[in-house]
Design an enzyme around this catalytic site. Structure first.
Site, PDB file in Angstrom:
ATOM      1  N   GLU A 214     -17.198  -9.613  -2.122  1.00 32.82           N
ATOM      2  CA  GLU A 214     -17.324  -8.149  -2.173  1.00 32.82           C
ATOM      3  C   GLU A 214     -15.997  -7.399  -2.225  1.00 32.82           C
ATOM      4  O   GLU A 214     -15.784  -6.442  -1.476  1.00 32.82           O
ATOM      5  CB  GLU A 214     -18.157  -7.660  -0.969  1.00 32.82           C
ATOM      6  CG  GLU A 214     -19.526  -8.296  -0.929  1.00 32.82           C
ATOM      7  CD  GLU A 214     -20.362  -7.874   0.283  1.00 32.82           C
ATOM      8  OE1 GLU A 214     -19.882  -7.087   1.107  1.00 32.82           O
ATOM      9  OE2 GLU A 214     -21.499  -8.358   0.396  1.00 32.82           O
TER      10      GLU A 214
ATOM     11  N   ASN B  42     -18.003 -13.793  -5.132  1.00 31.80           N
ATOM     12  CA  ASN B  42     -19.372 -13.370  -4.836  1.00 31.80           C
ATOM     13  C   ASN B  42     -19.417 -11.868  -4.605  1.00 31.80           C
ATOM     14  O   ASN B  42     -18.566 -11.318  -3.904  1.00 31.80           O
ATOM     15  CB  ASN B  42     -19.819 -14.103  -3.551  1.00 31.80           C
ATOM     16  CG  ASN B  42     -21.300 -13.985  -3.274  1.00 31.80           C
ATOM     17  OD1 ASN B  42     -22.123 -14.291  -4.142  1.00 31.80           O
ATOM     18  ND2 ASN B  42     -21.663 -13.569  -2.066  1.00 31.80           N
TER      19      ASN B  42
ATOM     20  N   HIS C 169     -29.335  -8.370  -4.439  1.00 27.52           N
ATOM     21  CA  HIS C 169     -30.205  -7.669  -3.485  1.00 27.52           C
ATOM     22  C   HIS C 169     -30.840  -6.514  -4.256  1.00 27.52           C
ATOM     23  O   HIS C 169     -30.249  -5.442  -4.389  1.00 27.52           O
ATOM     24  CB  HIS C 169     -29.387  -7.123  -2.305  1.00 27.52           C
ATOM     25  CG  HIS C 169     -28.784  -8.180  -1.444  1.00 27.52           C
ATOM     26  ND1 HIS C 169     -29.541  -9.020  -0.663  1.00 27.52           N
ATOM     27  CD2 HIS C 169     -27.494  -8.537  -1.230  1.00 27.52           C
ATOM     28  CE1 HIS C 169     -28.748  -9.854   0.007  1.00 27.52           C
ATOM     29  NE2 HIS C 169     -27.501  -9.578  -0.326  1.00 27.52           N
TER      30      HIS C 169
ATOM     31  N   GLU D 273     -27.945 -14.416  -3.085  1.00 31.15           N
ATOM     32  CA  GLU D 273     -28.547 -13.751  -1.917  1.00 31.15           C
ATOM     33  C   GLU D 273     -29.802 -12.985  -2.326  1.00 31.15           C
ATOM     34  O   GLU D 273     -30.038 -11.861  -1.879  1.00 31.15           O
ATOM     35  CB  GLU D 273     -27.529 -12.796  -1.258  1.00 31.15           C
ATOM     36  CG  GLU D 273     -26.252 -13.489  -0.823  1.00 31.15           C
ATOM     37  CD  GLU D 273     -25.251 -12.568  -0.131  1.00 31.15           C
ATOM     38  OE1 GLU D 273     -25.635 -11.467   0.301  1.00 31.15           O
ATOM     39  OE2 GLU D 273     -24.080 -12.970  -0.022  1.00 31.15           O
TER      40      GLU D 273
ATOM     41  N   ASP E 266     -33.049 -11.082  -2.853  1.00 24.39           N
ATOM     42  CA  ASP E 266     -34.234 -10.509  -2.226  1.00 24.39           C
ATOM     43  C   ASP E 266     -34.616  -9.286  -3.055  1.00 24.39           C
ATOM     44  O   ASP E 266     -33.771  -8.701  -3.733  1.00 24.39           O
ATOM     45  CB  ASP E 266     -34.063 -10.187  -0.733  1.00 24.39           C
ATOM     46  CG  ASP E 266     -32.794  -9.427  -0.386  1.00 24.39           C
ATOM     47  OD1 ASP E 266     -32.242  -8.726  -1.261  1.00 24.39           O
ATOM     48  OD2 ASP E 266     -32.352  -9.522   0.770  1.00 24.39           O
TER      49      ASP E 266
END
Ligand code: G2I
Length: 460
Positions: A163, A205, A242, A271, A273
């Site tokens: 990030e 990432n 996400h 990650e 979702d």
């Protein structure tokens, strides 16, 4: 030579899968159990991919949780236990108990592990949050070196940097204490990670990098392109993915994955979702990954909705009571319907990485060696790249004169004679064969100060 390193690193996984026909870089993650086709991990492995989940260490005592984990997944990411505040709570004092527990749970059951994360502006220990400048840079590099060394051989991929790009329209870096140590902090972290664990894939990432038209996506893309052009050791890009109402799945997601892959890196969904867990959106994400040969795995960020950092959005594949949701069925069907990539993913033909030319170009049959050093007070890690000239090598010797006071303490991927003064390094069994123009790497750690090292290389 990248492919050699992956083959060496993935030997155990290949043996487990018993599938020599699988592309080497994919086989790294593929452990196909007998129930292939009926669980997420088994179905992904059939397609040369992995299917993983974030795991919270304190939940490993919950049998409902571990029943699903052990049945469905063949890759694990520690949700919090490998972060900087967890692994180095006091400067120079490392704490690996919770992370080791997750790693042992996974590896003893044939699951692989993604490391998350070595350097991040968030979740820093208090002592680091208050640091700046060269002291922070050194502390960060030492953290990367120590943690990657501890888990060396146990994680297949690291989120080296997490990030680091800003949200919004700038397309530039996020301001942080790490960023303020200099724009090269990310590549310094990657070089340190490569030196510490030459067998792990090294990933950048980030989140909100799914939409190809977003400035942040383009900013990361330009950094990865630059790293590949300059020989910075990056192997993969993680897309957190996400998805929610503010940051929804978009149909150009596949373009994003394939565009990054075309730079010569693997891509992984790290990650995942999805707010509301739409079955069709989950299906699209899986289909997009399977459509890109270098998309080698998907990780969901938790098992049951109650395990999610966004539980109220019910974004996962299992209900809070552990039963499968329609999204689960959609993902499994998409995995089973998918095609296996037929061509091993290979780096596109690009110019060899341009490390600074510290040695003259080799004649036919020769080789060159370049070195990158991460120095901290009292010690350093050196990562040495051996590049074949216009003929393939069947073995190599590198000579490096160390300044007085420098003593090698450990080394990897090469045989050594001497640990002070003039040191000679020869290939080990798996990295002596280097194709014309190709490279391989080895590394060592030493006490003292490196100064400027000038390695020489000869074929043998
Ligand atoms: O924020 C979602 C994810 C975004 N990408 C990077 C991931 O590392 C991040 O994961 C989340 C975890 O799912 C949360 O569990 O990262 C958060 C911040 O590190 C995690 O939250 C933390 C809380 O902030 C702490 O208060 C808590 O002690 O979880 C800790 C352990 O439950």
């Amino acid at each position: 030579m990248r492919s050699t390193r992956w083959k060496a690193a993935s030997r155990a996984a290949i043996a487990l899968a018993g599938a020599g026909a699988l592309a080497a870089s994919m086989a790294l993650f593929a452990t196909a159990p007998a129930s292939a086709g009926t669980t997420l991990g088994a179905s992904a492995a059939e397609k040369g991919r992995y299917f993983g989940t974030a795991v919270a260490g304190f939940k490993l005592s919950d049998s409902a949780y571990t029943t699903i984990l052990n049945r469905e997944f063949n890759m694990v990411t520690a949700e919090n236990e490998m972060k900087m505040n967890a692994t180095e709570p006091q400067q120079g004092q490392f704490s690996y108990g919770a992370a080791d527990q997750i790693v042992n749970h996974a590896r003893s059951r044939g699951m692989s592990v993604r490391g998350h994360t070595l350097a991040w502006h968030s979740q820093q220990p208090g002592w680091m949050e208050s640091m700046s400048g060269s002291a922070l840079r050194q502390a960060m590099l030492n953290h990367v070196t120590q943690v990657a060394t501890h888990f060396r051989g146990q994680v297949v991929a690291w989120d080296v940097v997490n990030e680091a790009f800003a949200d919004g329209s700038s397309g530039g870096r996020r301001d942080s204490n790490l960023q303020r140590t200099g724009n090269d902090w990310i590549e310094a972290a990657f070089r340190a990670a490569r030196a510490a664990d030459p067998g792990a894939k090294l990933c950048y990432n980030d989140y909100n990098t799914d939409n190809w038209t977003h400035a942040k996506t383009q900013g990361v893309y330009n950094m990865v392109r630059d790293f590949k052009a300059r020989g910075v050791p990056i192997d993969c890009v993680g897309f957190q993915s996400h998805f929610n109402n503010e940051s929804p799945y978009v149909s150009n997601y596949r373009t994003t994955l394939s565009s990054f892959a075309a730079l010569g890196v693997d891509v992984q969904i790290t990650e995942l979702d999805i707010q509301g867990a739409s079955a069709s959106t989950y299906r699209s994400v899986v289909e997009d990954c399977l459509a890109v040969a270098r998309c080698n795995g998907i990780t969901v960020w938790g098992i049951r909705d109650s395990d999610s950092w966004r539980a109220s959005q019910t974004p996962l594949l299992f209900n809070s009571n552990g039963s499968k949701k329609p999204a689960y069925d959609a993902v499994l069907a998409a995995l089973n319907n998918g095609t296996t990539p037929t061509d091993p993913p290979t780096d596109p033909p690009t110019d060899p990485p341009t490390d600074p030319p510290t040695t003259p170009p080799p004649g036919p049959g020769g080789c060159t060696a370049t070195v990158s050093v991460n120095q901290w007070t009292g010690g350093f890690v050196a990562n040495v790249r051996v590049t074949a000239g216009s003929s393939a090598l069947s073995g190599w010797t590198v000579t490096i004169a160390l300044p007085s006071g420098a003593t090698v303490t450990n080394a990897w991927s090469a045989n050594r004679s001497g640990n002070t003064g003039t040191t000679n390094w020869t290939n080990v069994a798996y990295n002596g064969q280097v194709g014309a123009g190709q490279s391989t790497e080895y590394g060592f750690q030493a006490n003292g100060t490196a100064g400027s090292l000038s390695p020489t290389c000869s074929a043998r």
